[in-house]
Design a protein around this motif. Sequence first.
Motif, PDB file in Angstrom:
ATOM      1  N   UNK A 163       0.836  -1.197   0.000  1.00 37.73           N
ATOM      2  CA  UNK A 163       0.000   0.000   0.000  1.00 37.73           C
ATOM      3  C   UNK A 163       0.875   1.252   0.000  1.00 37.73           C
ATOM      4  N   UNK A 164       0.637   2.127  -0.973  1.00 33.98           N
ATOM      5  CA  UNK A 164       1.336   3.406  -1.099  1.00 33.98           C
ATOM      6  C   UNK A 164       0.281   4.504  -1.186  1.00 33.98           C
ATOM      7  N   UNK A 165       0.279   5.393  -0.199  1.00 36.22           N
ATOM      8  CA  UNK A 165      -0.669   6.512  -0.181  1.00 36.22           C
ATOM      9  C   UNK A 165      -2.103   6.040  -0.373  1.00 36.22           C
ATOM     10  N   UNK A 166      -2.436   4.928   0.270  1.00 36.15           N
ATOM     11  CA  UNK A 166      -3.811   4.434   0.234  1.00 36.15           C
ATOM     12  C   UNK A 166      -4.158   3.559  -0.949  1.00 36.15           C
ATOM     13  N   UNK A 167      -3.255   3.451  -1.935  1.00 35.45           N
ATOM     14  CA  UNK A 167      -3.500   2.606  -3.106  1.00 35.45           C
ATOM     15  C   UNK A 167      -2.645   1.353  -3.030  1.00 35.45           C
ATOM     16  N   UNK A 168      -3.237   0.207  -3.359  1.00 34.20           N
ATOM     17  CA  UNK A 168      -2.466  -1.029  -3.409  1.00 34.20           C
ATOM     18  C   UNK A 168      -1.758  -1.129  -4.746  1.00 34.20           C
ATOM     19  N   UNK A 169      -0.453  -1.310  -4.691  1.00 35.83           N
ATOM     20  CA  UNK A 169       0.384  -1.377  -5.889  1.00 35.83           C
ATOM     21  C   UNK A 169       1.302  -2.580  -5.782  1.00 35.83           C
ATOM     22  N   UNK A 186       9.503   1.469   3.264  1.00 38.90           N
ATOM     23  CA  UNK A 186      10.112   0.333   3.956  1.00 38.90           C
ATOM     24  C   UNK A 186      10.951  -0.533   3.029  1.00 38.90           C
ATOM     25  N   UNK A 187      11.639   0.104   2.097  1.00 41.32           N
ATOM     26  CA  UNK A 187      12.496  -0.617   1.172  1.00 41.32           C
ATOM     27  C   UNK A 187      11.801  -1.165  -0.057  1.00 41.32           C
ATOM     28  N   UNK A 188      10.466  -1.048  -0.103  1.00 34.86           N
ATOM     29  CA  UNK A 188       9.702  -1.521  -1.258  1.00 34.86           C
ATOM     30  C   UNK A 188       9.448  -0.360  -2.210  1.00 34.86           C
ATOM     31  N   UNK A 189       9.682  -0.569  -3.479  1.00 37.30           N
ATOM     32  CA  UNK A 189       9.458   0.466  -4.503  1.00 37.30           C
ATOM     33  C   UNK A 189       8.236   0.116  -5.343  1.00 37.30           C
ATOM     34  N   UNK A 190       7.312   1.067  -5.453  1.00 42.06           N
ATOM     35  CA  UNK A 190       6.086   0.841  -6.217  1.00 42.06           C
ATOM     36  C   UNK A 190       6.424   0.625  -7.692  1.00 42.06           C
ATOM     37  N   UNK A 191       5.712  -0.307  -8.299  1.00 42.68           N
ATOM     38  CA  UNK A 191       5.911  -0.655  -9.701  1.00 42.68           C
ATOM     39  C   UNK A 191       4.788  -0.001 -10.502  1.00 42.68           C
ATOM     40  N   UNK A 192       5.118   1.012 -11.280  1.00 45.98           N
ATOM     41  CA  UNK A 192       4.126   1.806 -12.004  1.00 45.98           C
ATOM     42  C   UNK A 192       3.684   1.066 -13.267  1.00 45.98           C
ATOM     43  N   UNK A 193       2.440   0.565 -13.321  1.00 47.43           N
ATOM     44  CA  UNK A 193       1.999  -0.189 -14.494  1.00 47.43           C
ATOM     45  C   UNK A 193       1.833   0.680 -15.727  1.00 47.43           C
ATOM     46  N   UNK A 194       1.705   1.994 -15.530  1.00 47.94           N
ATOM     47  CA  UNK A 194       1.593   2.884 -16.672  1.00 47.94           C
ATOM     48  C   UNK A 194       2.906   3.104 -17.387  1.00 47.94           C
ATOM     49  N   UNK A 195       4.013   2.757 -16.725  1.00 46.44           N
ATOM     50  CA  UNK A 195       5.334   2.903 -17.336  1.00 46.44           C
ATOM     51  C   UNK A 195       5.993   1.559 -17.593  1.00 46.44           C
ATOM     52  N   UNK A 196       5.270   0.485 -17.349  1.00 40.87           N
ATOM     53  CA  UNK A 196       5.856  -0.842 -17.471  1.00 40.87           C
ATOM     54  C   UNK A 196       4.818  -1.834 -17.977  1.00 40.87           C
ATOM     55  N   UNK A 197       5.054  -2.385 -19.169  1.00 41.56           N
ATOM     56  CA  UNK A 197       4.121  -3.373 -19.693  1.00 41.56           C
ATOM     57  C   UNK A 197       4.102  -4.639 -18.831  1.00 41.56           C
ATOM     58  N   UNK A 198       5.277  -5.063 -18.344  1.00 36.85           N
ATOM     59  CA  UNK A 198       5.301  -6.239 -17.480  1.00 36.85           C
ATOM     60  C   UNK A 198       4.568  -5.956 -16.176  1.00 36.85           C
ATOM     61  N   UNK A 199       4.762  -4.773 -15.602  1.00 35.69           N
ATOM     62  CA  UNK A 199       4.026  -4.414 -14.395  1.00 35.69           C
ATOM     63  C   UNK A 199       2.531  -4.447 -14.620  1.00 35.69           C
ATOM     64  N   UNK A 200       2.086  -3.977 -15.791  1.00 37.81           N
ATOM     65  CA  UNK A 200       0.655  -4.016 -16.113  1.00 37.81           C
ATOM     66  C   UNK A 200       0.170  -5.450 -16.278  1.00 37.81           C
ATOM     67  N   UNK A 201       0.976  -6.299 -16.892  1.00 40.14           N
ATOM     68  CA  UNK A 201       0.586  -7.699 -17.061  1.00 40.14           C
ATOM     69  C   UNK A 201       0.401  -8.386 -15.717  1.00 40.14           C
TER      70      UNK A 201
END
Length: 220
Positions: free
Chosen positions: A22-28, A43-58
């Motif tokens: 959860x980042x700023x209330x959104x699950x990512x 906490x060491x976890x980096x959000x994976x932006x699906x709008x900038x990553x086709x694999x993240x979107x998949x």
Amino acid sequence: MTATPLADGGDSHLPDGVEPRTFDGDQRLATRGEPVYGEPVQDGWRAWDPGRSKLGAMLGRGVETGFAGGDTVLYLGAASGTTVSHVADFAGPTYAVEFAPRPARDLVRAAESRPNLFPLLKDARKPETYAHVVESGVDVLFQDVATRGQGEVACRNRQFLADDGWLVATIKARSEDVTGPTEVTFGHVVDTIETEYEVVTTERMDPLHEDHLAVVARPR
């Protein structure tokens, strides 16, 4: 941007090392590693932006990609490292091929904190130029190249993939044929891929990635 909601039905399709956070209330989806492109970190976890990553979107849509975590990966079309940096966070040795020098410089910076990420300034259409570097029998061949002949690229790089490995490709219709009907263009590329692979699934990537098709396949 607000991420696309994660697929219902659990996260069994996610590789080890990729988790919903959860980042700023959104699950990512997120991976553990140093930030690369200004993504939120908690906490060491980096959000994976699906709008900038086709694999993240998949992965966010529940597509079974074959990634398990700890895989050996050949990544074609690494660009500046947005997606491949996430892959290297959860994978084993990750060979990142990028043709253009400018994004390759950013890719090298992303690799500085990832000793398992190996940037290669090479042309994915010419696998013979990096065959002496990339180990054979990789677990996953991921392809995201903006060029004509995307099906041929997947076939030429089949030589690196283990017989029980996975091809995960994102096909860009407008890179293949600017004027042709999108579905026809996708069909031609998939037909070429099927000369070397058995296609397991295909899925359109709209609306996050318009005129893109995700293809998951196994070697024949």
